[in-house]
Each structure stands twice: as C-alpha cells, then as structure tokens.
Design an enzyme around this catalytic site. Structure first.
Site, PDB file in Angstrom:
ATOM      1  N   HIS A  53      58.345 -74.081  13.156  1.00  0.00           N
ATOM      2  CA  HIS A  53      56.910 -74.413  13.115  1.00  0.00           C
ATOM      3  C   HIS A  53      56.594 -75.775  13.742  1.00  0.00           C
ATOM      4  O   HIS A  53      55.430 -76.079  13.970  1.00  0.00           O
ATOM      5  CB  HIS A  53      56.383 -74.409  11.679  1.00  0.00           C
ATOM      6  N   HIS A  71      57.481 -65.704   9.470  1.00  0.00           N
ATOM      7  CA  HIS A  71      56.311 -66.443   9.969  1.00  0.00           C
ATOM      8  C   HIS A  71      56.389 -66.648  11.478  1.00  0.00           C
ATOM      9  O   HIS A  71      57.484 -66.890  12.014  1.00  0.00           O
ATOM     10  CB  HIS A  71      56.218 -67.802   9.263  1.00  0.00           C
ATOM     11  N   ASP A 120      62.075 -64.816  11.971  1.00  0.00           N
ATOM     12  CA  ASP A 120      61.518 -65.321  10.704  1.00  0.00           C
ATOM     13  C   ASP A 120      60.226 -64.547  10.368  1.00  0.00           C
ATOM     14  O   ASP A 120      59.534 -64.064  11.273  1.00  0.00           O
ATOM     15  CB  ASP A 120      61.210 -66.810  10.870  1.00  0.00           C
ATOM     16  N   ASP A 168      63.287 -64.649   5.453  1.00  0.00           N
ATOM     17  CA  ASP A 168      62.128 -64.440   4.572  1.00  0.00           C
ATOM     18  C   ASP A 168      61.433 -63.097   4.836  1.00  0.00           C
ATOM     19  O   ASP A 168      60.391 -62.810   4.245  1.00  0.00           O
ATOM     20  CB  ASP A 168      61.136 -65.613   4.635  1.00  0.00           C
TER      21      ASP A 168
END
Ligand code: SP5
Ligand code: ZN
Length: 353
Positions: free
Chosen positions: A169, A207, A205, A294
C-alpha cells in the site's frame, strides 16, 4: 528457496488503529511473522537467513522507489514526535489531517514545518501507526526485499522476503494500509536494475496493491497485476478498479481484477489464470509476488473464502509462470493460520518447480 527474514520487524509494533470512530488493537502484529518463521522451521524450504546487504546499496534501492523528502521524514519522524512532547514516547503517531493531494484543494508541494501536517502529507489513512521502531523495521524489510532480488539475480529460481510491516500500500511518498516502504516495488526495481528487462508484479493480497500500481503506473517495463476485493466496497477504496490500465507509455501495463466480497477459491483461481495469462503475454523475465494471506476464509478483516489447502494450488499455479520469482510477505491477519497458509503457498510453488 531461501528466506530472508527481517531481524528488526518487531521494532514496529503499533498499539491501536482507528476503526469506526474508535481505537481498536492493531491487526498487523509481530506474531504474524513469528508464525511464518516457525512454520518454515517445521517445514523447511531452504535456508533461513538475515539479509546482508551493503548500506549504501540499500539506500539506493529504497531511493529508486521512494522520494527523498518522504524517506527523510520517515527516518526522523519518531524523534520529532517525541521532541514535540516527551510523553508522546508512550503513544504512537497517527495522522489526522490530509491535503487531498489530487483534487487541487490543498498544496502538497510545500513541506509544512508542523509535524502533524507532514504526517498527513505523507499518509492516506489513520490505521497505520508510526512507532518508535517503524523506520528501523521498514528499512530492515527493504533489505530483505533487496537481498531476495539479488539472490534471484544470482540465479536462484525463487526467494522469499519475510518481513513486516508489509509494503504494497505504500507509494513513492506515502504510507498507509500498515505499509511504509514498498518492499515488492523495491524488489521489482532491483530486478530491473540488475538486468531483468521486463518485470511483472502479481499481487495476491486481499487488498488492492495501490502503492505498487501508483509507483509503476507510467512504466512499460513493469507489468502490475492485482487480484483483490472490489474497491467499491473494500479497502483501499480509492484505487483498484478494472478500468485502471496504466498511463502514458505505461498504458496497457496495469491489470486490476477486482472480485466481490464472498468470492470463493474457484472464482479467485479463474482470476489467477487470467493474471498469469497477462504475465505470459507481457513476456516477463522475472516475477514479484506480493503475498498476502488475507484471502483466507478466517481472515478477520477480509471477505474471500480461500481454505488453507487452496494455497498449495496457488503456489503451484504461480510456479507455472516459469519465472525467477521473489515473494514478499504482505497481509494475512488470521494470526494462527498465517504461518501454515504462507508455507502452503511457498511449498506448492517449490514442489512444482
Ligand atoms: C497489507 C494489508 O493487508 N493492509 C490492509 C489494511 C487494511 N486497513 C483497513 C482495515 C479495516 C479494519 N476493519 C476492522 C474490522 C474489525 N472487526
Ligand atoms: Zn491485505
């Protein structure tokens, strides 16, 4: 497959993150890495080592991805925070004001003197506490990413950068999403600088890897692909849509595969095939996999339903790209399961090569 693990990771230990108007315990905790390391000791895939990289080479590798004013800020932020008020040493620094950089509402070119203002300038959320050891831990993580890239450049089929805080991120000049330095981008750029002509990043991931996408958005020598929860409902919300294809010479070199909350492995796996087709069409000569776990059904902050055994198949599919591959450890917050899920993926890869 060698694992380069970050001996300084636990120096980054956030206390609480902002969630729905209150502070809740951080999800991104040191035990996550300890569980992966313990599982790698139980089910060895290769040497476990601490990265040994030259300090100047590390500074260069970080500077290839991040701006000087951002890394200078991060390196000194904790001291500034404590200098403002000695009792701040007992509290993490969290941003609370942002300049909305891309809508011309505020200026982002002028560096404020005020610490809170700079904390906001260089971040995008209030869920990523900056702590006493954040810089040391993040820098140690970048060293893992560089060491893994150098190992692959030296001929290894694959290498694993086992570090936290995670990285995908983080942008060239901002932190957020628990990430401070973009380890995957640092590895990808190091692979380019070491002679690989075309590098693909395939982010698995839950996200969207907004930082990595932004860093390479105008590049034709870096393909970025991400499979993730649809940003219409899922963090980081403001990037990761299917219509983001890259810009300038980079147009056509970004691929987003958003999937709805609740997506199961069969559907997710079809997206992985599509991602791997894009990597093959790009004719990459190296691959970086920001490896978030995740997507697991038991993840407390995410919404896909992958099972632990599915990660073997994920690793096997990634191996089918037949590319020198660097893995970086990203998300995965079902702490008890993150070690076995991570090693299942890596073992699936290793068995298939
Ligand atoms: C690297 C990575 O996976 N970063 C993810 C950052 C997500 N931050 C927002 C988390 C929202 C937490 N929601 C908590 C629900 C708890 N019941
Ligand atoms: Zn994640």
């Amino acid at each position: 497959m060698k694992t380069f693990h970050n001996p300084h990771h636990a120096l980054h230990q956030g206390r609480e993150e902002m969630f729905r108007g209150r502070m809740v315990p951080c999800h991104e905790v040191p035990a996550r890495l300890d569980f992966v390391l313990a599982e790698l000791q139980r089910r060895p895939l290769g040497a476990l080592q601490i990265p040994e990289v030259d300090d100047a080479a590390l500074d260069t590798a970080i500077a290839r991805v991040h701006t000087p004013r951002y890394t200078q800020f991060l390196a000194g932020a904790w001291d500034e925070w404590v200098a403002m008020d000695p009792s701040n040493a007992q509290r993490d620094a969290l941003p609370s004001v942002w300049p909305l950089g891309n809508r011309n509402a505020f200026r982002t070119d002028v560096l404020p003197h005020n610490f809170a203002a700079r904390l906001g300038l260089f971040s995008f959320d209030s869920g990523s506490p900056l702590t006493a050891g954040t810089w040391a831990a993040a820098r140690g993580g970048a060293a893992c990413a560089l060491a893994a890239a150098l190992d692959v450049l030296g001929g290894a089929r694959s290498a694993f950068a086992l570090t936290r805080p995670p990285g995908h991120h983080a942008g060239a000049d901002f932190f957020g999403g628990y990430c401070f330095l973009n380890n995957a981008a640092i590895a990808a750029q190091a692979l380019r600088d070491g002679g690989k002509q075309r590098v693909a990043v395939l982010d698995v991931d839950y996200h969207h890897g907004n930082g990595t996408q932004a860093i390479f958005y105008e590049r034709a020598d870096m393909l970025t692909v991400s499979i993730h929860g649809d940003p219409a409902t899922e963090y980081p919300f403001f990037l990761g849509h299917a219509d983001e294809r890259g810009a300038g010479v980079g147009e056509g070199f970004n691929l987003n595969l958003p999937l709805p909350r609740g997506t199961n492995f069969a559907t997710w796996n079809a997206a992985l095939r599509q991602a791997l087709d894009a990597v093959a069409a790009f004719k990459a000569d190296a691959l970086v996999v920001p490896m978030g776990l995740d997507t697991f059904e038991g993840d407390p902050i995410s919404g896909f339903t992958l099972q632990s055994a599915d990660y073997f198949a994920v690793g096997e599919a990634l191996a089918s790209a037949s590319l020198p591959t660097v893995f970086t450890f990203e998300g995965g917050y079902a702490v008890d399961a993150v070690g076995s899920n991570a090693v299942n993926l890596l073992e699936g890869f290793a068995r298939a090569v």
